[in-house]
Design an enzyme around this catalytic site. Structure first.
Site, PDB file in Angstrom:
ATOM      1  N   GLY A  69       2.733  -1.840   4.772  1.00  0.00           N
ATOM      2  CA  GLY A  69       3.331  -0.591   5.231  1.00  0.00           C
ATOM      3  C   GLY A  69       3.414  -0.513   6.748  1.00  0.00           C
ATOM      4  O   GLY A  69       4.407  -0.036   7.307  1.00  0.00           O
ATOM      5  N   THR A  70       2.379  -0.991   7.418  1.00  0.00           N
ATOM      6  CA  THR A  70       2.358  -0.924   8.886  1.00  0.00           C
ATOM      7  C   THR A  70       3.515  -1.723   9.476  1.00  0.00           C
ATOM      8  O   THR A  70       4.212  -1.251  10.382  1.00  0.00           O
ATOM      9  CB  THR A  70       1.009  -1.464   9.417  1.00  0.00           C
ATOM     10  OG1 THR A  70      -0.048  -0.667   8.859  1.00  0.00           O
ATOM     11  CG2 THR A  70       0.948  -1.408  10.928  1.00  0.00           C
ATOM     12  N   SER A 199       4.139   0.100   0.588  1.00  0.00           N
ATOM     13  CA  SER A 199       3.051  -0.882   0.629  1.00  0.00           C
ATOM     14  C   SER A 199       2.546  -1.108  -0.792  1.00  0.00           C
ATOM     15  O   SER A 199       2.418  -0.157  -1.568  1.00  0.00           O
ATOM     16  CB  SER A 199       1.924  -0.344   1.514  1.00  0.00           C
ATOM     17  OG  SER A 199       0.849  -1.247   1.517  1.00  0.00           O
ATOM     18  N   CYS A 327      -8.331   3.752   8.894  1.00  0.00           N
ATOM     19  CA  CYS A 327      -8.590   3.133  10.197  1.00  0.00           C
ATOM     20  C   CYS A 327      -9.416   4.057  11.075  1.00  0.00           C
ATOM     21  O   CYS A 327     -10.001   3.629  12.065  1.00  0.00           O
ATOM     22  CB  CYS A 327      -7.276   2.755  10.875  1.00  0.00           C
ATOM     23  SG  CYS A 327      -6.003   3.981  10.702  1.00  0.00           S
TER      24      CYS A 327
HETATM   25  N1  PLP Z   1       1.692   4.544   5.949  1.00  0.00           N
HETATM   26  C1  PLP Z   1       0.867   5.335   5.243  1.00  0.00           C
HETATM   27  C2  PLP Z   1       1.252   6.744   4.969  1.00  0.00           C
HETATM   28  C3  PLP Z   1      -0.353   4.842   4.793  1.00  0.00           C
HETATM   29  O1  PLP Z   1      -1.186   5.623   4.122  1.00  0.00           O
HETATM   30  C4  PLP Z   1      -0.685   3.487   5.077  1.00  0.00           C
HETATM   31  C5  PLP Z   1      -1.986   2.916   4.661  1.00  0.00           C
HETATM   32  O2  PLP Z   1      -3.034   3.447   4.946  1.00  0.00           O
HETATM   33  C6  PLP Z   1       0.223   2.704   5.797  1.00  0.00           C
HETATM   34  C7  PLP Z   1       1.400   3.274   6.216  1.00  0.00           C
HETATM   35  C8  PLP Z   1      -0.073   1.285   6.149  1.00  0.00           C
HETATM   36  O3  PLP Z   1       0.078   0.417   5.072  1.00  0.00           O
HETATM   37  P1  PLP Z   1      -0.613  -1.026   5.100  1.00  0.00           P
HETATM   38  O4  PLP Z   1      -2.062  -0.814   4.852  1.00  0.00           O
HETATM   39  O5  PLP Z   1       0.065  -1.776   3.981  1.00  0.00           O
HETATM   40  O6  PLP Z   1      -0.322  -1.630   6.424  1.00  0.00           O
END
Ligand code: PLP
Length: 383
Positions: A69-70, A199, A327
């Site tokens: 997702g990031t 993700s 995080c």
């Molecule tokens: N966006 C949202 C809303 C999330 O909750 C998260 C994960 O905590 C992410 C993005 C990031 O995803 P990833 O852990 O796959 O990088």
């Protein structure tokens, strides 16, 4: 252990592991090659893309696989800025003040604007509209998430889509739907967006795999962040994570098939959890008193109690929860999301997030309520 941290991550489902296993073993080909092994990997990749497209409500060719997702969020934000720089110079990006750091940080780095939110954490649409009207020519990206990861609040994606189309049609609309997948009808909810981030590990898939849906109409306005090979429509260079992508598609199919039943059941369980907590701890306060939210997330605070200490006691009692974004846990700073909602820092420090999943049971919820009440009592007694 009672695991109530599904918004942080979920266990990989058995069916997902089974689907992935051949591609971690004998089916190890690189999908970009020409020989039989490579072609077999290519077929698996194409098949996964097609099946995921059905779940996400997009064409298979609109999916750009990423490392999570990031990275999907970073590609949307930085890719939009790079695309605009190549086209017309100075660009302005904006998002809500409660976005995940995967959006907020790259956007801030590029000098973007974080818009205010109301007490529920919902973006101020009037401020968005005036920004879009005043900076019509400069705005290249509007990023508003579908559902918030700390409180579960739903953002007005349809209205934002309408505003962008009417007031700044040159801008791309990105929505982070990482937390919405598995709980909402994402095909419908995200339809107005040009870019959508997902993700795999939030829905029983593996970590390190995600996707950015890039609608065909948006392709030319986005530039790659990772350059190298021609993979993923030349928007994300690098050999694809074939096993992870196969697992992602399987997890998404299962989540879609079970969504109606699971989301209803889990919403009832989360209501029970919140009611139980409010009954057991008279001055506990939910972060969201009103407003539409995901049925899986309960965010609650207790005055005079530090979330970190509460989480430690919960952990000792066998209950896994978290203090907002994963995080941020372990850090003493109050959640920026709760602060943006106008919750005072001292109060925000006492908030914890429970996030339920498909495996959560009624007994677990009742045990978590008891553990929560016991932990608050201990902290207040100074034990
Ligand atoms: N966006 C949202 C809303 C999330 O909750 C998260 C994960 O905590 C992410 C993005 C990031 O995803 P990833 O852990 O796959 O990088």
């Amino acid at each position: 252990m009672i695991y109530l941290d599904h918004a942080a991550t979920t266990p990989v489902r058995g069916e997902v592991l089974e689907a992935m296993t051949p591609y971690l073993g004998e089916e190890f080909g690189n999908p970009s090659g020409v020989h039989a092994l490579a072609r077999s990997a290519r077929r698996a990749l194409d098949d996964a893309r097609e099946r995921l497209g059905d779940v996400l409500g997009c064409q298979p060719g609109e999916i750009v696989f990423t490392s999570g997702g990031t990275e999907a969020d970073n590609l949307a934000v930085t890719g939009a800025a790079l695309g605009a720089a190549e086209r017309r110079g100075q660009a302005l990006l904006c998002c809500s003040g409660v976005e995940h750091p995967g959006v907020l940080e790259p956007l801030r780095h590029l000098g973007g604007v974080a818009l205010p939110v109301d007490r529920r954490g919902v973006v101020d649409l009037d401020r968005l509209e005036s920004l879009l009207r005043e900076e019509r020519e400069r705005v290249v990206l509007v990023s508003i998430m579908t559902a918030n990861n700390e409180t579960g609040v739903l953002e007005p994606v349809a209205e934002v889509g309408r505003l962008v189309a009417e007031s700044a049609p040159g801008a791309l609309f990105h929505t982070d739907a990482v937390q919405a997948l598995g709980w909402l009808d994402v095909a419908q909810e995200t339809a107005p967006a040009d870019l959508v981030a997902y993700s795999a590990h939030k829905i029983g898939g593996p970590k390190g795999v995600g996707a950015l849906v890039v609608r065909n109409r948006a392709r030319e306005r986005l530039s790659p962040v990772l350059r190298g090979g021609p993979q993923e429509r030349e928007l994300r260079a690098g050999t694809e994570n074939v096993a992870g992508i196969v697992g992602f598609a399987r997890a998404a199919e299962l989540a879609l098939a079970e969504r109606a039943e699971t989301s209803l059941r889990v919403a009832e369980l989360s209501a029970r959890l919140l009611e139980g907590i409010l009954e057991a701890v008279a001055d506990a306060r939910p972060a969201l008193e009103e407003g539409e939210r995901l049925g899986s997330i309960v965010n609650v605070g207790v005055p005079g109690v530090e979330a970190e200490e509460l989480l430690l006691l919960l952990d000792q009692a066998g209950v896994a929860a978290s203090a907002g974004a994963a995080c941020a846990s372990g850090a003493l700073d109050p959640s920026p999301v709760l602060l943006a909602m106008g919750i005072p820092p001292a109060e925000a420090r006492g908030h914890v997030r429970f996030s339920l999943g498909r495996s959560t049971t009624c007994d677990e919820v009742d045990a978590a309520v008891a553990a929560f009440a016991g932990a608050v009592d201990k902290l207040r007694a100074g034990l």
